[in-house]
Design a protein around this motif. Structure first.
Motif, PDB file in Angstrom:
ATOM      1  N   CYS A 138      42.560  40.036  36.882  1.00 18.43           N
ATOM      2  CA  CYS A 138      42.764  39.947  38.710  1.00 18.43           C
ATOM      3  C   CYS A 138      44.589  40.068  38.474  1.00 18.43           C
ATOM      4  CB  CYS A 138      43.150  37.778  38.846  1.00 18.43           C
ATOM      5  SG  CYS A 138      41.220  37.977  38.987  1.00 18.43           S
ATOM      6  N   HIS A 139      45.712  39.265  37.797  1.00 22.03           N
ATOM      7  CA  HIS A 139      46.786  39.444  37.719  1.00 22.03           C
ATOM      8  C   HIS A 139      47.089  40.718  36.389  1.00 22.03           C
ATOM      9  CE1 HIS A 139      47.208  36.722  40.713  1.00 22.03           C
ATOM     10  NE2 HIS A 139      46.773  35.992  40.187  1.00 22.03           N
ATOM     11  N   PRO A 140      47.231  42.143  36.344  1.00 21.25           N
ATOM     12  CA  PRO A 140      47.141  42.729  35.145  1.00 21.25           C
ATOM     13  C   PRO A 140      48.630  42.649  35.040  1.00 21.25           C
ATOM     14  CG  PRO A 140      46.654  44.234  36.675  1.00 21.25           C
ATOM     15  CD  PRO A 140      46.419  43.005  37.265  1.00 21.25           C
ATOM     16  N   GLN A 141      49.563  42.878  35.717  1.00 21.37           N
ATOM     17  CA  GLN A 141      51.611  43.132  35.634  1.00 21.37           C
ATOM     18  C   GLN A 141      51.708  41.582  34.515  1.00 21.37           C
ATOM     19  OE1 GLN A 141      49.668  43.325  38.665  1.00 21.37           O
ATOM     20  NE2 GLN A 141      50.281  45.269  39.031  1.00 21.37           N
ATOM     21  N   GLU A 142      51.145  40.276  35.214  1.00 18.47           N
ATOM     22  CA  GLU A 142      51.719  39.153  34.480  1.00 18.47           C
ATOM     23  C   GLU A 142      50.680  39.179  32.932  1.00 18.47           C
ATOM     24  OE1 GLU A 142      50.619  38.448  37.668  1.00 18.47           O
ATOM     25  OE2 GLU A 142      52.136  37.236  39.089  1.00 18.47           O
ATOM     26  N   ALA A 143      49.381  39.445  33.348  1.00 21.75           N
ATOM     27  CA  ALA A 143      49.152  39.578  31.522  1.00 21.75           C
ATOM     28  C   ALA A 143      50.004  40.460  30.455  1.00 21.75           C
ATOM     29  CB  ALA A 143      47.715  40.054  31.854  1.00 21.75           C
ATOM     30  N   ALA A 144      50.456  42.021  30.869  1.00 21.70           N
ATOM     31  CA  ALA A 144      50.910  42.761  30.238  1.00 21.70           C
ATOM     32  C   ALA A 144      51.892  42.375  29.607  1.00 21.70           C
ATOM     33  CB  ALA A 144      50.393  43.819  30.701  1.00 21.70           C
TER      34      ALA A 144
END
Length: 87
Positions: free
Chosen positions: A80-86
């Motif tokens: 759902c939030h790939p930018q924050e997870a990466a």
């Protein structure tokens, strides 16, 4: 016992040294050891004692969340939030 000599003894007594507050005088230890323990090691000792946190499940998609390497987000869903997870 009621003369001036008996009352003079009240003011000529030798001073009694105060008893130490603790059993260890301050001069018998190295303060550098306690300074390092108080200011320098952070919370690494606590992290070593605690188990790894169990990741929660994303409420939107049901995928297990991950811990990003950078703050400000604590847990992030990689779907759902790939930018924050990466980050």
């Amino acid at each position: 016992m009621s003369g001036p000599d008996s009352q003079a003894a009240l003011f000529t007594a030798e001073p009694v040294p105060a008893a130490p507050v603790s059993g260890v005088p301050a001069g018998r230890f190295d303060p550098a050891a306690s300074d390092a323990a108080l200011t320098g090691d952070g919370y690494g000792w606590l992290a070593d004692l605690l188990a790894s946190p169990q990741p929660p499940v994303c409420e939107a998609c049901g995928q297990v969340m991950s811990l990003p390497a950078a703050a400000p987000v604590l847990w992030a869903c990689p779907a759902c939030h790939p930018q924050e997870a990466a980050a």
